[in-house]
Design a protein around this motif. Sequence first.
Motif, PDB file in Angstrom:
ATOM      1  N   MET A   1       0.838  -1.171   0.000  1.00 13.31           N
ATOM      2  CA  MET A   1       0.000   0.000   0.000  1.00 13.31           C
ATOM      3  C   MET A   1       0.886   1.238   0.000  1.00 13.31           C
ATOM      4  N   SER A   2       0.471   2.282  -0.703  1.00  9.03           N
ATOM      5  CA  SER A   2       1.286   3.478  -0.820  1.00  9.03           C
ATOM      6  C   SER A   2       1.230   4.303   0.464  1.00  9.03           C
ATOM      7  N   GLU A   3       2.262   5.090   0.650  1.00 13.54           N
ATOM      8  CA  GLU A   3       2.367   5.941   1.828  1.00 13.54           C
ATOM      9  C   GLU A   3       1.495   7.182   1.645  1.00 13.54           C
ATOM     10  N   GLN A   4       0.920   7.665   2.731  1.00  9.19           N
ATOM     11  CA  GLN A   4       0.078   8.862   2.689  1.00  9.19           C
ATOM     12  C   GLN A   4       0.947  10.084   2.409  1.00  9.19           C
ATOM     13  N   PRO A   5       0.485  10.987   1.533  1.00  7.37           N
ATOM     14  CA  PRO A   5       1.259  12.195   1.260  1.00  7.37           C
ATOM     15  C   PRO A   5       1.281  13.140   2.457  1.00  7.37           C
ATOM     16  N   VAL A   6       2.372  13.856   2.576  1.00  5.19           N
ATOM     17  CA  VAL A   6       2.551  14.840   3.645  1.00  5.19           C
ATOM     18  C   VAL A   6       1.981  16.168   3.146  1.00  5.19           C
ATOM     19  N   PRO A   7       1.332  16.943   4.020  1.00  4.80           N
ATOM     20  CA  PRO A   7       0.797  18.235   3.571  1.00  4.80           C
ATOM     21  C   PRO A   7       1.879  19.159   3.032  1.00  4.80           C
ATOM     22  N   VAL A   8       1.568  19.798   1.906  1.00  3.50           N
ATOM     23  CA  VAL A   8       2.447  20.817   1.344  1.00  3.50           C
ATOM     24  C   VAL A   8       2.227  22.118   2.107  1.00  3.50           C
ATOM     25  N   THR A   9       0.988  22.353   2.485  1.00  7.32           N
ATOM     26  CA  THR A   9       0.631  23.548   3.245  1.00  7.32           C
ATOM     27  C   THR A   9       1.295  23.491   4.617  1.00  7.32           C
ATOM     28  N   THR A  10       1.897  24.598   5.023  1.00 10.50           N
ATOM     29  CA  THR A  10       2.556  24.668   6.324  1.00 10.50           C
ATOM     30  C   THR A  10       1.501  24.686   7.428  1.00 10.50           C
ATOM     31  N   LEU A  11       1.681  23.824   8.415  1.00 11.36           N
ATOM     32  CA  LEU A  11       0.765  23.797   9.550  1.00 11.36           C
ATOM     33  C   LEU A  11       1.093  24.928  10.510  1.00 11.36           C
ATOM     34  N   LEU A  12       0.064  25.424  11.175  1.00  9.42           N
ATOM     35  CA  LEU A  12       0.239  26.484  12.164  1.00  9.42           C
ATOM     36  C   LEU A  12       0.899  25.910  13.412  1.00  9.42           C
ATOM     37  N   ASP A  13       1.427  26.777  14.265  1.00 11.99           N
ATOM     38  CA  ASP A  13       2.158  26.333  15.456  1.00 11.99           C
ATOM     39  C   ASP A  13       1.307  25.455  16.373  1.00 11.99           C
ATOM     40  N   ASP A  14       0.046  25.808  16.563  1.00 11.62           N
ATOM     41  CA  ASP A  14      -0.804  25.065  17.488  1.00 11.62           C
ATOM     42  C   ASP A  14      -1.744  24.091  16.778  1.00 11.62           C
ATOM     43  N   GLU A  15      -1.397  23.714  15.560  1.00 12.54           N
ATOM     44  CA  GLU A  15      -2.253  22.854  14.745  1.00 12.54           C
ATOM     45  C   GLU A  15      -1.717  21.423  14.761  1.00 12.54           C
ATOM     46  N   ALA A  16      -2.607  20.466  15.043  1.00 13.03           N
ATOM     47  CA  ALA A  16      -2.222  19.056  15.063  1.00 13.03           C
ATOM     48  C   ALA A  16      -2.743  18.360  13.814  1.00 13.03           C
ATOM     49  N   PHE A  17      -1.913  17.536  13.203  1.00 15.48           N
ATOM     50  CA  PHE A  17      -2.292  16.770  12.017  1.00 15.48           C
ATOM     51  C   PHE A  17      -3.116  15.563  12.457  1.00 15.48           C
ATOM     52  N   LEU A  18      -4.305  15.368  11.840  1.00 13.16           N
ATOM     53  CA  LEU A  18      -5.201  14.284  12.248  1.00 13.16           C
ATOM     54  C   LEU A  18      -5.377  13.178  11.214  1.00 13.16           C
ATOM     55  N   GLY A  19      -5.226  13.483   9.935  1.00  9.93           N
ATOM     56  CA  GLY A  19      -5.402  12.437   8.937  1.00  9.93           C
ATOM     57  C   GLY A  19      -5.384  12.961   7.515  1.00  9.93           C
ATOM     58  N   THR A  20      -5.224  12.020   6.574  1.00  6.93           N
ATOM     59  CA  THR A  20      -5.194  12.334   5.147  1.00  6.93           C
ATOM     60  C   THR A  20      -6.184  11.433   4.430  1.00  6.93           C
ATOM     61  N   TYR A  21      -6.905  12.014   3.465  1.00  6.17           N
ATOM     62  CA  TYR A  21      -7.913  11.272   2.699  1.00  6.17           C
ATOM     63  C   TYR A  21      -7.712  11.546   1.214  1.00  6.17           C
ATOM     64  N   GLN A  22      -7.841  10.480   0.408  1.00  7.98           N
ATOM     65  CA  GLN A  22      -7.670  10.586  -1.034  1.00  7.98           C
ATOM     66  C   GLN A  22      -8.743   9.782  -1.754  1.00  7.98           C
ATOM     67  N   PRO A  23      -9.030  10.141  -3.011  1.00  4.44           N
ATOM     68  CA  PRO A  23      -9.955   9.337  -3.812  1.00  4.44           C
ATOM     69  C   PRO A  23      -9.338   7.973  -4.117  1.00  4.44           C
ATOM     70  N   ASP A  24     -10.195   7.000  -4.369  1.00  7.15           N
ATOM     71  CA  ASP A  24      -9.755   5.636  -4.649  1.00  7.15           C
ATOM     72  C   ASP A  24     -10.289   5.210  -6.014  1.00  7.15           C
ATOM     73  N   ILE A  25      -9.401   4.727  -6.884  1.00  9.80           N
ATOM     74  CA  ILE A  25      -9.794   4.311  -8.236  1.00  9.80           C
ATOM     75  C   ILE A  25     -10.842   3.200  -8.191  1.00  9.80           C
ATOM     76  N   TRP A  26     -10.774   2.333  -7.189  1.00  9.30           N
ATOM     77  CA  TRP A  26     -11.716   1.218  -7.126  1.00  9.30           C
ATOM     78  C   TRP A  26     -13.134   1.691  -6.817  1.00  9.30           C
ATOM     79  N   VAL A  27     -13.259   2.787  -6.108  1.00  6.98           N
ATOM     80  CA  VAL A  27     -14.582   3.366  -5.866  1.00  6.98           C
ATOM     81  C   VAL A  27     -15.162   3.852  -7.189  1.00  6.98           C
ATOM     82  N   PHE A  28     -14.328   4.486  -8.013  1.00  6.00           N
ATOM     83  CA  PHE A  28     -14.769   4.938  -9.335  1.00  6.00           C
ATOM     84  C   PHE A  28     -15.182   3.752 -10.208  1.00  6.00           C
ATOM     85  N   VAL A  29     -14.388   2.684 -10.205  1.00 11.26           N
ATOM     86  CA  VAL A  29     -14.696   1.495 -11.012  1.00 11.26           C
ATOM     87  C   VAL A  29     -16.001   0.856 -10.529  1.00 11.26           C
ATOM     88  N   GLN A  30     -16.169   0.714  -9.222  1.00 11.30           N
ATOM     89  CA  GLN A  30     -17.405   0.147  -8.672  1.00 11.30           C
ATOM     90  C   GLN A  30     -18.612   0.973  -9.082  1.00 11.30           C
TER      91      GLN A  30
END
Length: 170
Positions: A1-30
């Motif tokens: 399985m591929s690794e989740q991409p890291v945000p390009v956008t700079t996070l703020l000092d008090d901002e916590a990273f919670l998760g990453t979501y991407q489209p899935d080709i299999w959802v499109f095929v289904q």
Amino acid sequence: MSEQPVPVTTLLDDEAFLGTYQPDIWVFVQRSLIIGFLTAVVFGPLIGLPPEYWLPIMGFTTVFSAFIFDDYTSWLNHRADVWHLTSLRLIYENGNAPEQNAAVNLADIHATQRKLYKNLRLDLETGQSVLMKYLTNPRAIERDIDIARLALMGTIADEADIPTAEEANS
């Protein structure tokens, strides 16, 4: 399985990273196969064809809907979408079109709603909406966003305080 991409956008000092979501080709095929199947099941009997001809109709309508109705271009437009959830914002990034990168403050999200076949709509306080397409598990993503929104507003003490979809709709 591929690794989740890291945000390009700079996070703020008090901002916590919670998760990453991407489209899935299999959802499109289904989705394409379901459209083909439903078309074959509906139109096969309507035009009087026996069931053994429904599979070719399903294949034809799947290809027809994907290429004639430009469904494949929708996939091509959204395949590079990446959504990063943080404690303060939902950040949208697109590797193919970085000029479209944007962020929405969680406080500006009025409501989340799952839409037909694995899409999630975010209604904003401004009256606009944003659609996250071809998600593998939109229910979990909706819950993650709602948890982050409620935590930001200070209306929940823990995850047990989060209303279920049935409670929220009543």
